[in-house]
Design an enzyme around this catalytic site. Structure first.
Site, PDB file in Angstrom:
ATOM      1  N   ASN A 162      10.161  21.581  17.264  1.00  0.00           N
ATOM      2  CA  ASN A 162      11.112  20.039  17.552  1.00  0.00           C
ATOM      3  C   ASN A 162      10.993  20.742  19.467  1.00  0.00           C
ATOM      4  OD1 ASN A 162      13.468  21.094  15.369  1.00  0.00           O
ATOM      5  ND2 ASN A 162      12.674  22.865  15.898  1.00  0.00           N
ATOM      6  N   GLU A 163      10.122  19.881  19.597  1.00  0.00           N
ATOM      7  CA  GLU A 163       9.921  19.335  21.197  1.00  0.00           C
ATOM      8  C   GLU A 163      10.785  18.483  21.500  1.00  0.00           C
ATOM      9  OE1 GLU A 163       6.979  20.320  21.962  1.00  0.00           O
ATOM     10  OE2 GLU A 163       5.799  19.516  20.375  1.00  0.00           O
ATOM     11  N   PRO A 164      10.220  18.731  23.011  1.00  0.00           N
ATOM     12  CA  PRO A 164      11.516  17.959  24.046  1.00  0.00           C
ATOM     13  C   PRO A 164      11.994  17.063  23.870  1.00  0.00           C
ATOM     14  CG  PRO A 164       9.670  18.992  25.446  1.00  0.00           C
ATOM     15  CD  PRO A 164       9.296  19.205  23.781  1.00  0.00           C
ATOM     16  N   THR A 181       1.312  20.883  23.035  1.00  0.00           N
ATOM     17  CA  THR A 181       1.205  21.171  22.231  1.00  0.00           C
ATOM     18  C   THR A 181      -0.002  21.681  21.272  1.00  0.00           C
ATOM     19  OG1 THR A 181       3.820  21.193  21.835  1.00  0.00           O
ATOM     20  CG2 THR A 181       2.722  21.897  19.363  1.00  0.00           C
TER      21      THR A 181
END
Length: 639
Positions: A162-164, A181
């Site tokens: 769950n990235e920015p 990442t």
């Protein structure tokens, strides 16, 4: 009273954080929590439903669970697991897959029914992903939800993938990976370009439904993002901050990961302190930097208004404290890193005697010496010390395939031009071209190609060391075996590496050893190399008298510098010395322009090094000390 004190200390923290002295102790604690759930549910005839994570962080947890299974009879027959994520596309048979990871570290070693193991499917057709994700959620719900979800945290603040930008109510879905990442994963895939751009991940909303959530973080690398997650405002820019909304979450971290939390980094802001010399130095420098004032201009009001009234009262007047810290900083500065001959050394960082010291500079990779301490290296040689350099690893991983091809072609053309028989080289050339054309992501190079890449870096290192001023017999190539062994086996013995290092140290019997103390190296080579040196010195200290007169100095490289309050020796460089250092770095042509593993910093290594050392000089100047072009910083390690 103890509870009140804890609340005061942690008032900046917006969720529970438990800090352990090291990651092994913390990992065993998490493993016991998992084991307790499994045992408790088994006693009721129920399944334990676990959400599992991958990456370096949970490896020790899984190792302890395997031990509990083998030695203490912990059964996994009632365990159902759901993994957080998987790269997309990704074959489960690929070495980088999380399916392979889980089998390697847990599932292949315990009595779990593999029908109870659920991992996102990385070989779906893209149009099938949405239905798969919905079914994944439904399976979890049908089992009554997750009893426990364990998490790591990425440097972007991601949990799972769950990235920015992720929403707090997001479910299992296909996502795009952040560039940072992908940079962090580059080593596992052989290059960032080979890291998948997408992944399937459980959503933050899915994670929130777990009855317990444990986020783990180890090492100083995670300290900055951990502080944001724990003390920062809730923000989509740092998805881990959403965990502040849960009543069932606990962060379990080691002391290094916790080092930037307010209660550890600036404890005077939250509690009364025991004012040791080191804490006073840290606090005064922090105050000067915060107010952008020279140390000698700090006032009593400055102390009182910034949480340091206790220090002013106990140790004041404040001007005396200022002078004391100013003098300590001033005494770290020396143009004689090997000690100044015939001088009073009581206020100097190094000893005057012996005037000419035997010195070993250890360089984990073949360019760390000149990148990290090139100016000091040159100064030591110029001042007549008996300086040796030891290149601990070949660095062959960090050479582009086309560079290797170019060198083989040169060798082939040279042989032909001199009428030297070249059949063997032609065959080698053909084989290597064929291998490279069919090479898979992160596939290990054959021994011949590794040798060529290692020789490229060896030649560059020799050129750099000669430029510094060393004779060839003072240039040592250790080629420590762990470096190549770890490419195919993560559980290696370091005894051969230690023995080699013992032999070199015994040969030179140095009064000074310089070693890389930059453990932010993303691949862990620096830390491994340091631990080998430290173990060798500790063993020698039990039998060799000369070790008592050997000082170990740590330098840092192209990632981070020591904090100002930590610095014990700072070597100023003139503009000419900065230029000489740059030219020494330029000898490493294979690492210039575009290295194989640049990390998330796009600057060339020489630019990073110059920016770092000029920033150190600027900080010293802002604190009220002399202005220099650049400064290289060192910390003494007492073993």
């Amino acid at each position: 009273m103890a509870r009140l004190n804890l609340l005061e200390e942690t008032r900046f923290e917006k969720l529970p954080v438990t800090v352990y002295p090291d990651k092994l102790t913390a990992s065993k604690t998490v493993a016991k929590r998992i084991a307790d759930i499994i045992i408790r549910k088994a006693a009721k005839g129920e399944n334990a439903v676990l959400g599992l994570a991958t990456g370096v962080t949970p490896i020790a947890v899984y190792a302890e669970l395997v031990r509990l299974n083998k030695e203490d009879g912990l059964s996994f027959k009632n365990v159902i697991t759901f993994n957080l994520d998987e790269y997309f596309p990704m074959s489960p048979a690929a070495a980088q897959s999380y399916d392979a990871f889980m089998k390697e570290h847990l599932f292949s070693h315990v009595d779990i029914d593999l029908n109870n193991v659920h991992i996102p499917d990385g070989i779906l057709k893209q149009e099938e992903v949405a239905d798969f994700c919905l079914a994944y959620e439904q399976k979890i719900s049908a089992l009554g939800g997750l009893d426990l979800q364990i998490l790591g945290i990425g440097r972007t603040g991601h949990i799972g993938f769950n990235e920015p930008g992720s929403a707090p109510n997001s479910g299992t879905r296909l996502v795009s990976l952040d560039e940072l990442t992908r940079s962090d994963a580059a080593h596992d895939f052989g290059a960032k370009s080979k890291v998948p751009t997408k992944a399937i991940t459980m959503g933050i909303g899915t994670i929130f439904k777990a009855r317990e959530i444990i986020l783990m973080a180890w090492s100083a690398k995670k300290a900055p993002i951990l502080k944001k997650a724990v003390e920062g405002e809730i923000s989509a820019d740092v998805p881990a901050t959403y965990l502040q909304l849960s009543d069932h979450v606990e962060f379990i971290v080691d002391k290094d990961a916790a080092s930037e939390l307010t209660r550890f980094n600036t404890p005077w802001l939250v509690k009364d302190c025991v004012w040791t010399e080191s804490l006073i130095k840290k606090a005064v420098i922090w105050l000067a930097k915060t107010l952008n004032k020279p140390i000698l201009k700090l006032t009593e009001d400055d102390y009182n208004n910034h949480g340091m009234a206790q220090l002013a009262t106990e140790k004041g007047p404040v001007y005396n404290i200022n002078i004391q810290i100013f003098n300590k900083l001033q005494h770290t500065i020396t143009g004689w890193p090997g000690g100044k001959p015939n001088a009073d050394d009581s206020q100097r960082p190094e000893r005057a005697i012996p005037a000419q010291k035997r010195i070993v500079v250890f360089s984990p990779h073949p360019d760390d010496d000149v990148i990290s301490m090139g100016g000091t290296f040159i100064r030591l040689a110029d001042q007549g010390h008996d300086v040796h350099v030891a290149y601990q690893t070949s660095g062959n991983t960090a050479v582009w395939d086309d560079d290797a091809i170019r060198y083989i072609e040169f060798s082939l053309d040279f042989s032909k031009s001199q009428n030297i028989k070249s059949d063997a080289i032609e065959k080698l050339y053909s084989n290597i071209r064929e291998f490279i054309n069919a090479k898979q992501s992160n596939q290990a190079d054959p021994a011949e190609l590794q040798a060529i890449k290692g020789l490229i870096r060896k030649g560059e290192a020799i050129a750099g060391a000669r430029f510094v001023g060393l004779n060839d017999d003072h240039i040592h190539f250790q080629n420590l075996p762990f470096y190549d062994k770890r490419k195919t086996n993560k559980n290696v013995s370091y005894e051969d590496d230690i023995q080699q290092t013992l032999a070199l140290l015994q040969q030179v019997k140095p009064q000074q050893v310089f070693a890389a103390g930059d453990f932010a190296d993303p691949h862990g080579t620096h830390e491994t190399c340091f631990n080998i040196i430290l173990e060798a010195l500790k063993r020698l200290s039990k039998t060799e008298a000369w070790v008592n007169d050997c000082w170990l100095w740590l330098y840092r490289g192209a990632w981070f510098e020591f904090e100002t309050y930590e610095i014990e020796m700072c070597v100023p460089l003139s503009p000419d010395e900065v230029e000489r250092k740059r030219l020494a770095i330029f000898k490493h042509q294979s690492q210039k322009d575009r290295p194989v593993f640049p990390g998330d910093d796009a600057r060339e290594f020489w630019v990073r090094a110059e920016d770092r050392t000029s920033e150190t000089a600027k900080i010293y100047n802002q604190l009220g000390l002399a202005e220099y072009e650049a400064m290289e910083a060192f910390v003494r390690w007492k073993f």
